[in-house]
Scaffold this active site. Structure first.
Site, PDB file in Angstrom:
ATOM      1  N   ARG A  96      -8.204   0.005  -7.823  1.00 61.09           N
ATOM      2  CA  ARG A  96      -7.620   0.114  -9.165  1.00 61.09           C
ATOM      3  C   ARG A  96      -6.475  -0.876  -9.329  1.00 61.09           C
ATOM      4  O   ARG A  96      -5.569  -0.647 -10.136  1.00 61.09           O
ATOM      5  CB  ARG A  96      -7.123   1.535  -9.398  1.00 61.09           C
ATOM      6  CG  ARG A  96      -6.192   2.034  -8.297  1.00 61.09           C
ATOM      7  CD  ARG A  96      -5.604   3.332  -8.712  1.00 61.09           C
ATOM      8  NE  ARG A  96      -4.926   3.976  -7.593  1.00 61.09           N
ATOM      9  CZ  ARG A  96      -4.166   5.029  -7.742  1.00 61.09           C
ATOM     10  NH1 ARG A  96      -3.978   5.553  -8.936  1.00 61.09           N
ATOM     11  NH2 ARG A  96      -3.579   5.570  -6.706  1.00 61.09           N
TER      12      ARG A  96
ATOM     13  N   ASP B   4      -4.571   1.250   5.751  1.00 62.98           N
ATOM     14  CA  ASP B   4      -4.697   0.439   4.530  1.00 62.98           C
ATOM     15  C   ASP B   4      -3.423   0.501   3.687  1.00 62.98           C
ATOM     16  O   ASP B   4      -3.305  -0.220   2.702  1.00 62.98           O
ATOM     17  CB  ASP B   4      -5.910   0.890   3.703  1.00 62.98           C
ATOM     18  CG  ASP B   4      -5.899   2.383   3.415  1.00 62.98           C
ATOM     19  OD1 ASP B   4      -5.854   3.170   4.374  1.00 62.98           O
ATOM     20  OD2 ASP B   4      -5.917   2.763   2.236  1.00 62.98           O
ATOM     21  N   ASN B   5      -2.490   1.350   4.086  1.00 56.68           N
ATOM     22  CA  ASN B   5      -1.217   1.434   3.355  1.00 56.68           C
ATOM     23  C   ASN B   5      -0.063   0.885   4.196  1.00 56.68           C
ATOM     24  O   ASN B   5       1.099   1.255   3.979  1.00 56.68           O
ATOM     25  CB  ASN B   5      -0.923   2.889   2.967  1.00 56.68           C
ATOM     26  CG  ASN B   5      -1.885   3.405   1.916  1.00 56.68           C
ATOM     27  OD1 ASN B   5      -2.493   2.630   1.186  1.00 56.68           O
ATOM     28  ND2 ASN B   5      -2.044   4.721   1.847  1.00 56.68           N
TER      29      ASN B   5
ATOM     30  N   ASP C 122     -11.877   6.331 -11.037  1.00 54.95           N
ATOM     31  CA  ASP C 122     -11.797   5.770 -12.395  1.00 54.95           C
ATOM     32  C   ASP C 122     -10.997   4.466 -12.520  1.00 54.95           C
ATOM     33  O   ASP C 122     -10.921   3.873 -13.590  1.00 54.95           O
ATOM     34  CB  ASP C 122     -11.242   6.816 -13.364  1.00 54.95           C
ATOM     35  CG  ASP C 122      -9.854   7.298 -12.962  1.00 54.95           C
ATOM     36  OD1 ASP C 122      -9.207   6.658 -12.103  1.00 54.95           O
ATOM     37  OD2 ASP C 122      -9.412   8.327 -13.516  1.00 54.95           O
ATOM     38  N   GLY C 123     -10.372   4.043 -11.434  1.00 55.58           N
ATOM     39  CA  GLY C 123      -9.641   2.770 -11.500  1.00 55.58           C
ATOM     40  C   GLY C 123      -8.306   2.857 -12.208  1.00 55.58           C
ATOM     41  O   GLY C 123      -7.634   1.836 -12.389  1.00 55.58           O
TER      42      GLY C 123
ATOM     43  N   ARG D 266      -2.669  -6.010   4.165  1.00 53.94           N
ATOM     44  CA  ARG D 266      -2.480  -4.757   4.900  1.00 53.94           C
ATOM     45  C   ARG D 266      -3.055  -4.852   6.312  1.00 53.94           C
ATOM     46  O   ARG D 266      -3.873  -5.737   6.572  1.00 53.94           O
ATOM     47  CB  ARG D 266      -3.221  -3.632   4.138  1.00 53.94           C
ATOM     48  CG  ARG D 266      -2.717  -3.455   2.738  1.00 53.94           C
ATOM     49  CD  ARG D 266      -3.859  -3.250   1.739  1.00 53.94           C
ATOM     50  NE  ARG D 266      -3.352  -3.384   0.370  1.00 53.94           N
ATOM     51  CZ  ARG D 266      -2.749  -2.413  -0.287  1.00 53.94           C
ATOM     52  NH1 ARG D 266      -2.667  -1.224   0.252  1.00 53.94           N
ATOM     53  NH2 ARG D 266      -2.261  -2.611  -1.490  1.00 53.94           N
TER      54      ARG D 266
ATOM     55  N   GLY E 190     -10.460  -1.147  -0.311  1.00 58.27           N
ATOM     56  CA  GLY E 190     -10.184  -2.303  -1.172  1.00 58.27           C
ATOM     57  C   GLY E 190      -9.394  -1.911  -2.398  1.00 58.27           C
ATOM     58  O   GLY E 190      -9.087  -0.733  -2.609  1.00 58.27           O
TER      59      GLY E 190
ATOM     60  N   ASP F 147       2.454   1.026  -1.256  1.00 62.83           N
ATOM     61  CA  ASP F 147       1.606   2.116  -1.748  1.00 62.83           C
ATOM     62  C   ASP F 147       2.330   3.463  -1.789  1.00 62.83           C
ATOM     63  O   ASP F 147       2.068   4.373  -0.993  1.00 62.83           O
ATOM     64  CB  ASP F 147       0.309   2.218  -0.928  1.00 62.83           C
ATOM     65  CG  ASP F 147      -0.706   1.168  -1.385  1.00 62.83           C
ATOM     66  OD1 ASP F 147      -0.321   0.249  -2.123  1.00 62.83           O
ATOM     67  OD2 ASP F 147      -1.890   1.268  -0.997  1.00 62.83           O
TER      68      ASP F 147
HETATM   69  P1  AMP Z   1      -4.444   5.334  -1.516  1.00 57.13           P
HETATM   70  O1  AMP Z   1      -4.547   6.408  -0.483  1.00 57.13           O
HETATM   71  O2  AMP Z   1      -3.852   5.778  -2.822  1.00 57.13           O
HETATM   72  O3  AMP Z   1      -3.730   4.132  -0.988  1.00 57.13           O
HETATM   73  O4  AMP Z   1      -5.919   4.890  -1.923  1.00 57.13           O
HETATM   74  C1  AMP Z   1      -6.949   4.673  -0.988  1.00 57.13           C
HETATM   75  C2  AMP Z   1      -8.074   3.892  -1.613  1.00 57.13           C
HETATM   76  O5  AMP Z   1      -8.579   4.544  -2.758  1.00 57.13           O
HETATM   77  C3  AMP Z   1      -7.696   2.497  -2.077  1.00 57.13           C
HETATM   78  O6  AMP Z   1      -8.787   1.663  -1.814  1.00 57.13           O
HETATM   79  C4  AMP Z   1      -7.476   2.672  -3.558  1.00 57.13           C
HETATM   80  O7  AMP Z   1      -7.658   1.477  -4.280  1.00 57.13           O
HETATM   81  C5  AMP Z   1      -8.524   3.708  -3.900  1.00 57.13           C
HETATM   82  N1  AMP Z   1      -8.168   4.506  -5.083  1.00 57.13           N
HETATM   83  C6  AMP Z   1      -7.215   5.454  -5.168  1.00 57.13           C
HETATM   84  N2  AMP Z   1      -7.181   5.985  -6.407  1.00 57.13           N
HETATM   85  C7  AMP Z   1      -8.134   5.350  -7.129  1.00 57.13           C
HETATM   86  C8  AMP Z   1      -8.609   5.449  -8.481  1.00 57.13           C
HETATM   87  N3  AMP Z   1      -8.068   6.308  -9.341  1.00 57.13           N
HETATM   88  N4  AMP Z   1      -9.602   4.627  -8.847  1.00 57.13           N
HETATM   89  C9  AMP Z   1     -10.160   3.760  -7.999  1.00 57.13           C
HETATM   90  N5  AMP Z   1      -9.784   3.629  -6.720  1.00 57.13           N
HETATM   91  C10 AMP Z   1      -8.783   4.408  -6.280  1.00 57.13           C
HETATM   92 MG    MG Z   2      -3.458   2.435  -0.716  1.00 53.75          MG
END
Ligand code: AMP
Ligand code: MG
Length: 496
Positions: free
Chosen positions: A92, A250-251, A123-124, A181, A89, A260
């Site tokens: 951030r 998810d990307n 940390d969002g 997605r 989900g 992403d």
């Molecule tokens: P990503 O591989 O960057 O697309 O991220 C995969 C998942 O991790 C997604 O649900 C993002 O929202 C979550 N995510 C990545 N980095 C953070 C972060 N710093 N804080 C919170 N959620 C994160």
């Molecule tokens: Mg992502």
């Protein structure tokens, strides 16, 4: 201060609670504007006179909720590195809602705006480094004509954020008709929420693909649409040497957009097996693997849509027939893109071998991918004569094995001789599809280093160059050069 003409609607917020969580952004302390894309703002219908005003900075820092916005984090799930990861989900990101533009609705999303119920302990936040990379690449891809989410602005702060080292936070504002997605559908499939799955598919079709609603099975038609768009998208990636880096489901956008941006990279020296993401130890998302992974991801989407297909009386064989088109669709799109790169206007039976052998040579010599194709337009069907008139010198310089290149060149010239177009016309057409300027890692890195010192000028300069990737820009020749030696040490991971 008011900003009355910035008015949002949020149709996604009207979907049931199972789709999202409503919440506002965490405050970003002492926000300052680091970058804007005027062309993206124009697409959004945002008046450039607002750029840099306090309300502009506050809205795109997440510190003020604009009129009509109903910020929310959307839920989705996904396969990460080939393994079912369960619920993910917007961990951030916050969707503010959509702006109504002449080109249709555009959703506006803040990324790096703080924790959400989907943050899973993280940390969002997003760091300035990765925000600059996402911002520049979104806009560079759009300028290349490659479907992508866009980026409107970066707002930076001194708020410390811990990654491998301590960095600072930023919020990058993204824009797309929809951020849905493959994983959005997988979520409702995996949790057995078939009513929600149907609701999501119907929402997508009604809003973005109304022409599919009248099909005998709109859900199979939707799958077909996504397969086609994804095949076309990945063919474009391959044709410019773009590596996404994290092609988890998810990307993957159901609108066929590049989405992403994380540890992405453009190939410098050509290497089929290039892996841009240092966290990807197995090379699952290498350049050469991207088409196969995109296809695999489409099968995941197909699986997720099966309950809806079954409701319409369809079965696995129907979905397999749709998914089975992948190979032919992708090959056709890639061959067409590569023929255009080589300046070949009409297909010829020998083209596949000519192209395969060229890629073998580029790989063996690690020839610079972007420079090679850009320089190739100088080659003439009839070799120029005289020691100073070597039209192929620019290309040959990119090969250690010059004899092998010359062997290929002779075949290429023979192929050009049967083209109807003359040299000048062909060269002009090639220079419209072979970019001179791409977002090489070292260019982004220089802009990031300066920005960390508070100087955002290089981000702006680089954006300007990348907005006209195929134009000759004599004052910016340095941005088209081979990467410097230090660039080979740059490492990119999922951490952003
Ligand atoms: P990503 O591989 O960057 O697309 O991220 C995969 C998942 O991790 C997604 O649900 C993002 O929202 C979550 N995510 C990545 N980095 C953070 C972060 N710093 N804080 C919170 N959620 C994160
Ligand atoms: Mg992502």
């Amino acid at each position: 201060m008011a900003w009355p003409e910035l008015r949002f609607d949020n149709s996604y917020a009207r979907l049931p609670a199972a789709f999202h969580t409503r919440l506002v952004a965490a405050p970003l302390p002492a926000p300052r504007l680091a970058a804007v894309s005027r062309s993206a703002l124009e697409l959004a219908g945002i008046d450039s006179a607002r750029i840099g005003t306090p309300e502009f900075v506050d809205v795109f820092a997440g510190n003020r909720v604009p009129l009509g916005a109903e910020p929310l984090a959307a839920v989705y799930s996904g396969h990460q590195f080939g393994v079912w990861a369960g619920q993910l989900g917007d961990g951030r990101a916050l969707l503010l809602g959509e702006l109504v533009t002449p080109g249709g609705p555009q959703e506006i999303q803040l990324k790096g705006s703080g924790r959400t119920p989907y943050s899973r302990g993280a940390d969002g936040r997003a760091v300035l480094r990765s925000s600059i990379r996402e911002f520049l690449c979104s806009e560079a891809m759009a300028a290349l004509g490659i479907p992508t989410t866009r980026a409107l602005a970066i707002v930076a702060s001194d708020l410390p954020v811990i990654r491998e080292t301590v960095e600072t936070a930023a919020v990058v504002t993204r824009m797309a008709p929809s951020f849905l997605r493959f994983g959005s559908f997988e979520h409702f499939y995996a949790t057995g929420q078939v009513d929600e799955l149907r609701r999501l598919a119907d929402y997508l079709i009604a809003k973005f693909r109304p022409e599919l609603a009248g099909e005998p099975d709109p859900y199979l038609a939707l799958l077909d649409d996504v397969v086609r768009r994804t095949a076309a998208l990945v063919a474009r990636w391959q044709s410019v040497g773009f590596c996404h880096g994290v092609m988890n489901t998810d990307n993957m956008s159901v609108l066929g957009l590049t989405i992403d941006y994380g540890p992405f990279g453009f190939l410098d020296g050509f290497d089929f097996n290039h892996v841009c993401n240092h966290s990807d130890h197995a090379g699952r998302y290498s350049y050469a693997m991207q088409p196969r992974i995109a296809e695999w991801n489409c099968w995941c989407l197909g699986q997720a849509l099966m309950p809806l297909v079954a409701e319409r009386g369809g079965g696995p064989d129907d979905a397999k027939a749709v998914l089975g088109q992948w190979g032919a669709l992708f090959d056709e799109a890639l061959q067409a893109a590569l023929r255009a790169k080589l300046g070949l206007a009409r297909p010829h039976a020998d083209d596949a071998a000519l192209i395969d052998d060229l890629f073998g040579l580029l790989h063996a010599n690690r020839s610079d991918f972007t420079l090679f194709f850009r320089r190739l337009s100088a080659v003439r069907a009839e070799p120029a004569t005289g020691p100073l008139a070597d039209d192929a010198a620019g290309c040959r310089d990119l090969f250690a094995d010059r004899a092998a290149f010359d062997g290929w060149l002779a075949r290429y010239r023979r192929r050009l001789a049967i083209e109807a177009r003359g040299d000048a016309e062909r060269a002009a057409a090639m220079n419209r599809v072979n970019p001179k300027y791409v977002l090489r890692n070292h260019l982004a890195e220089v802009a990031i280093r300066r920005a960390r010192e508070g100087d955002y000028g290089e981000v702006e300069r680089l954006l300007k160059v990348l907005e006209r990737p195929c134009d000759e820009q004599p004052e910016s020749e340095a941005y088209a050069a081979l990467p410097p030696d230090w660039a080979s040490g740059l490492q990119l991971s999922c951490s952003s």
